[in-house]
Design an enzyme around this catalytic site. Structure first.
Site, PDB file in Angstrom:
ATOM      1  N   CYS A 287     -53.561 138.095 110.848  1.00 21.18           N
ATOM      2  CA  CYS A 287     -54.259 139.210 111.487  1.00 21.18           C
ATOM      3  C   CYS A 287     -54.793 138.742 112.838  1.00 21.18           C
ATOM      4  O   CYS A 287     -55.625 137.859 112.908  1.00 21.18           O
ATOM      5  CB  CYS A 287     -55.419 139.639 110.613  1.00 21.18           C
ATOM      6  SG  CYS A 287     -56.042 141.236 111.073  1.00 21.18           S
TER       7      CYS A 287
ATOM      8  N   SER B 185     -53.668 117.932  99.634  1.00 26.66           N
ATOM      9  CA  SER B 185     -54.957 118.616  99.594  1.00 26.66           C
ATOM     10  C   SER B 185     -55.265 119.019  98.152  1.00 26.66           C
ATOM     11  O   SER B 185     -54.461 119.690  97.503  1.00 26.66           O
ATOM     12  CB  SER B 185     -54.888 119.857 100.489  1.00 26.66           C
ATOM     13  OG  SER B 185     -56.095 120.561 100.413  1.00 26.66           O
ATOM     14  N   ALA B 186     -56.449 118.643  97.674  1.00 27.28           N
ATOM     15  CA  ALA B 186     -56.762 118.820  96.244  1.00 27.28           C
ATOM     16  C   ALA B 186     -56.844 120.272  95.805  1.00 27.28           C
ATOM     17  O   ALA B 186     -56.457 120.612  94.691  1.00 27.28           O
ATOM     18  CB  ALA B 186     -58.085 118.114  95.925  1.00 27.28           C
ATOM     19  N   HIS B 187     -57.344 121.154  96.700  1.00 23.02           N
ATOM     20  CA  HIS B 187     -57.597 122.520  96.210  1.00 23.02           C
ATOM     21  C   HIS B 187     -56.321 123.320  95.985  1.00 23.02           C
ATOM     22  O   HIS B 187     -56.370 124.429  95.456  1.00 23.02           O
ATOM     23  CB  HIS B 187     -58.576 123.264  97.137  1.00 23.02           C
ATOM     24  CG  HIS B 187     -58.054 123.695  98.468  1.00 23.02           C
ATOM     25  ND1 HIS B 187     -57.712 125.001  98.721  1.00 23.02           N
ATOM     26  CD2 HIS B 187     -57.828 123.011  99.613  1.00 23.02           C
ATOM     27  CE1 HIS B 187     -57.322 125.106  99.994  1.00 23.02           C
ATOM     28  NE2 HIS B 187     -57.376 123.912 100.552  1.00 23.02           N
TER      29      HIS B 187
ATOM     30  N   THR C 260     -55.807 119.594 106.346  1.00 26.88           N
ATOM     31  CA  THR C 260     -55.844 119.680 107.815  1.00 26.88           C
ATOM     32  C   THR C 260     -56.256 118.334 108.427  1.00 26.88           C
ATOM     33  O   THR C 260     -55.641 117.873 109.397  1.00 26.88           O
ATOM     34  CB  THR C 260     -56.817 120.799 108.253  1.00 26.88           C
ATOM     35  OG1 THR C 260     -56.380 122.014 107.638  1.00 26.88           O
ATOM     36  CG2 THR C 260     -56.840 120.972 109.758  1.00 26.88           C
TER      37      THR C 260
ATOM     38  N   GLN D 203     -48.343 121.952  99.906  1.00 24.31           N
ATOM     39  CA  GLN D 203     -47.958 122.991  98.939  1.00 24.31           C
ATOM     40  C   GLN D 203     -46.999 122.490  97.869  1.00 24.31           C
ATOM     41  O   GLN D 203     -46.747 123.196  96.890  1.00 24.31           O
ATOM     42  CB  GLN D 203     -47.315 124.181  99.663  1.00 24.31           C
ATOM     43  CG  GLN D 203     -48.278 125.020 100.475  1.00 24.31           C
ATOM     44  CD  GLN D 203     -49.272 125.821  99.630  1.00 24.31           C
ATOM     45  OE1 GLN D 203     -49.144 125.930  98.404  1.00 24.31           O
ATOM     46  NE2 GLN D 203     -50.280 126.375 100.266  1.00 24.31           N
TER      47      GLN D 203
ATOM     48  N   THR E 106     -69.763 108.004 104.697  1.00 21.86           N
ATOM     49  CA  THR E 106     -69.955 107.904 103.240  1.00 21.86           C
ATOM     50  C   THR E 106     -69.015 108.880 102.544  1.00 21.86           C
ATOM     51  O   THR E 106     -68.892 110.035 102.949  1.00 21.86           O
ATOM     52  CB  THR E 106     -71.428 108.205 102.880  1.00 21.86           C
ATOM     53  OG1 THR E 106     -72.234 107.270 103.597  1.00 21.86           O
ATOM     54  CG2 THR E 106     -71.681 108.062 101.390  1.00 21.86           C
TER      55      THR E 106
ATOM     56  N   ASN F 104     -45.690 127.260 102.846  1.00 20.05           N
ATOM     57  CA  ASN F 104     -46.827 127.946 102.216  1.00 20.05           C
ATOM     58  C   ASN F 104     -46.612 129.455 102.113  1.00 20.05           C
ATOM     59  O   ASN F 104     -47.177 130.105 101.252  1.00 20.05           O
ATOM     60  CB  ASN F 104     -48.132 127.662 102.980  1.00 20.05           C
ATOM     61  CG  ASN F 104     -47.995 127.833 104.469  1.00 20.05           C
ATOM     62  OD1 ASN F 104     -47.192 127.157 105.107  1.00 20.05           O
ATOM     63  ND2 ASN F 104     -48.751 128.750 105.033  1.00 20.05           N
TER      64      ASN F 104
HETATM   65  N1  PLP Z   1     -50.494 122.541 105.037  1.00 20.33           N
HETATM   66  C1  PLP Z   1     -50.089 123.547 104.250  1.00 20.33           C
HETATM   67  C2  PLP Z   1     -48.633 123.728 103.981  1.00 20.33           C
HETATM   68  C3  PLP Z   1     -51.016 124.435 103.695  1.00 20.33           C
HETATM   69  O1  PLP Z   1     -50.611 125.451 102.935  1.00 20.33           O
HETATM   70  C4  PLP Z   1     -52.399 124.214 103.988  1.00 20.33           C
HETATM   71  C5  PLP Z   1     -53.414 125.139 103.453  1.00 20.33           C
HETATM   72  O2  PLP Z   1     -53.169 126.321 103.276  1.00 20.33           O
HETATM   73  C6  PLP Z   1     -52.772 123.133 104.794  1.00 20.33           C
HETATM   74  C7  PLP Z   1     -51.791 122.326 105.296  1.00 20.33           C
HETATM   75  C8  PLP Z   1     -54.212 122.849 105.100  1.00 20.33           C
HETATM   76  O3  PLP Z   1     -54.870 122.319 103.988  1.00 20.33           O
HETATM   77  P1  PLP Z   1     -56.473 122.368 103.846  1.00 20.33           P
HETATM   78  O4  PLP Z   1     -56.828 123.777 103.502  1.00 20.33           O
HETATM   79  O5  PLP Z   1     -56.805 121.427 102.748  1.00 20.33           O
HETATM   80  O6  PLP Z   1     -57.039 121.922 105.156  1.00 20.33           O
END
Ligand code: PLP
Length: 382
Positions: free
Chosen positions: A326, A202-204, A76, A182, A240, A154
């Protein structure tokens, strides 16, 4: 709640399990590498070195140069930095081109920008979620400041040909941003061969930690920072650094190269869809005719509420997500499925199953066996 080891986790587009080696590297950094990377002493400089190693690992995953990677707090923030940062340097251009199927991070931001006086053109998709390329080309006029598009969706996993779309946009003089959150680790990405100047990661989403991401900023592309303060991240992101997160992201990036793992995940996903379609006559796979990332399956169960399905799945220890948001207690069909023109009765019952390298054949077989029984309970009720 079942204990984690008993759950079947099919919600990997929401987030993924960090790899054990990611957790170990982060723990080691928190324990032994706590110096401030801006400090000039040797301890600080060794931590600086860890950051620069991670930058190389992330850069190498997408074919970038290390100096083109800016660490942020996640997808984000990368998206906000890319879009606001690019627009600020082109005040004379007030037009943005995007698509109707963006993640809320882009969606909400461009809505805000619309409120600030920008004109936003949202290019639609067909019933399979494929972008209308001729609309895209027409939408890109000479006064377009920025074009921003999602790479892999996503919700449905549908992939856009971002290289081709970016080419058109760059020729109009627009700055191009790609939301690759994604797609990284699921399809090969080589930014050196594409025209996009800004790419968000995004790492997660690829077995790294939460709260850390990166923005690829092509050499000579100028953007302004969102967060000002210290000189960190080449003045593009003050503060930092989240060193443990950066180290974890680097390790995850190194392990995320698309290879046979993606082929295996794709086989499992296809077997899953075949199994569900064979057992549930009112199931529809959304976007099945489009090119999709290997791990995502968005299935609409016609006439059944997604919320009810999710509750029963959860009770059975199966984690998935609704293809709907939702809002005020009622499940509104997702904007992505709405943009695809999916029938409301199917969209209301849409569930996103997203697999990972940790998903096993036994788990998929168990879900294929369990799901029809849960649905039968709900059809009796309805
Ligand atoms: N863009 C896409 C396509 C995503 O699927 C997501 C998270 O679900 C994001 C952006 C946002 O990433 P983050 O959760 O690291 O802020």
């Amino acid at each position: 709640m079942k204990c984690v080891s008993e759950m079947i986790y099919l919600d990997n587009n929401a987030t993924t399990m960090p790899l054990p080696k990611v957790v170990e590297a982060m723990a080691a950094n928190l324990r032994d590498g706590y110096a401030n990377p801006s400090s000039v002493h040797q301890f600080g400089q060794s931590v600086r070195h860890s950051i620069e190693c991670a930058r190389e690992q992330v850069a190498s995953l997408i074919g970038a140069k290390p100096r083109e990677i800016v660490f942020t707090s996640g997808g984000t923030e990368s998206i906000n930095l890319a879009i606001r940062g690019a627009l600020a340097l082109h005040p004379e251009r007030r037009r943005i081109v995007t698509t109707s199927v963006e993640h809320s991070a882009v969606l909400r931001l461009v809505e805000n920008l619309e409120g600030e006086g920008y004109t936003v053109e949202r290019v639609g998709v067909d019933s399979q979620g494929r972008i209308d390329e001729s609309h895209w080309s027409k939408a890109l006029t000479d006064d377009t400041a920025l074009a921003t598009m999602i790479h892999a969706n996503n919700e449905t996993g549908v992939v856009f040909d971002v290289a081709r779309l970016a080419d058109v946009a760059v020729k109009c003089g627009a700055v191009v941003h790609v939301d690759a959150v994604q797609s990284v680790g699921k399809i090969p990405i080589d930014v050196s061969k594409a025209a996009a100047q800004l790419v968000s990661l995004s790492a997660h989403k690829f077995h790294g930690p939460k709260g850390i991401g990166a923005l690829y900023v092509r050499r000579r592309t100028r953007i302004t920072p969102l967060i000002v303060g210290g000189n960190q991240e080449s003045l593009l992101r003050g503060g930092t650094e989240h060193v443990a997160g950066i180290v974890g992201m680097g390790v995850a990036a190194e392990a995320a190269r698309c290879d046979e793992v993606c082929v295996d995940i794709g086989r499992l996903r296809d077997a899953f869809e075949e199994g569900v379609l064979a057992a549930v006559p009112f199931a529809h796979v959304n976007g099945c005719d489009a090119q999709r990332i290997c791990n995502t399956s968005n299935i609409g169960f016609e006439g059944i509420s997604a919320e009810a399905i999710l509750i029963l799945l959860s009770e059975a220890g199966i984690c998935a997500s609704a293809g709907a948001a939702c809002s005020s207690g009622s499940l509104e069909p997702s904007h992505v499925l709405t943009a695809m023109g999916i029938d409301e009765r199917i969209a209301h019952g849409a569930i996103r199953f997203s697999l990972s390298r940790f998903t096993t054949r036994q788990e998929i077989e168990r879900v294929v066996e369990t799901l029809p029984k849960l649905l039968a309970r709900l059809t009796v009720l309805s």
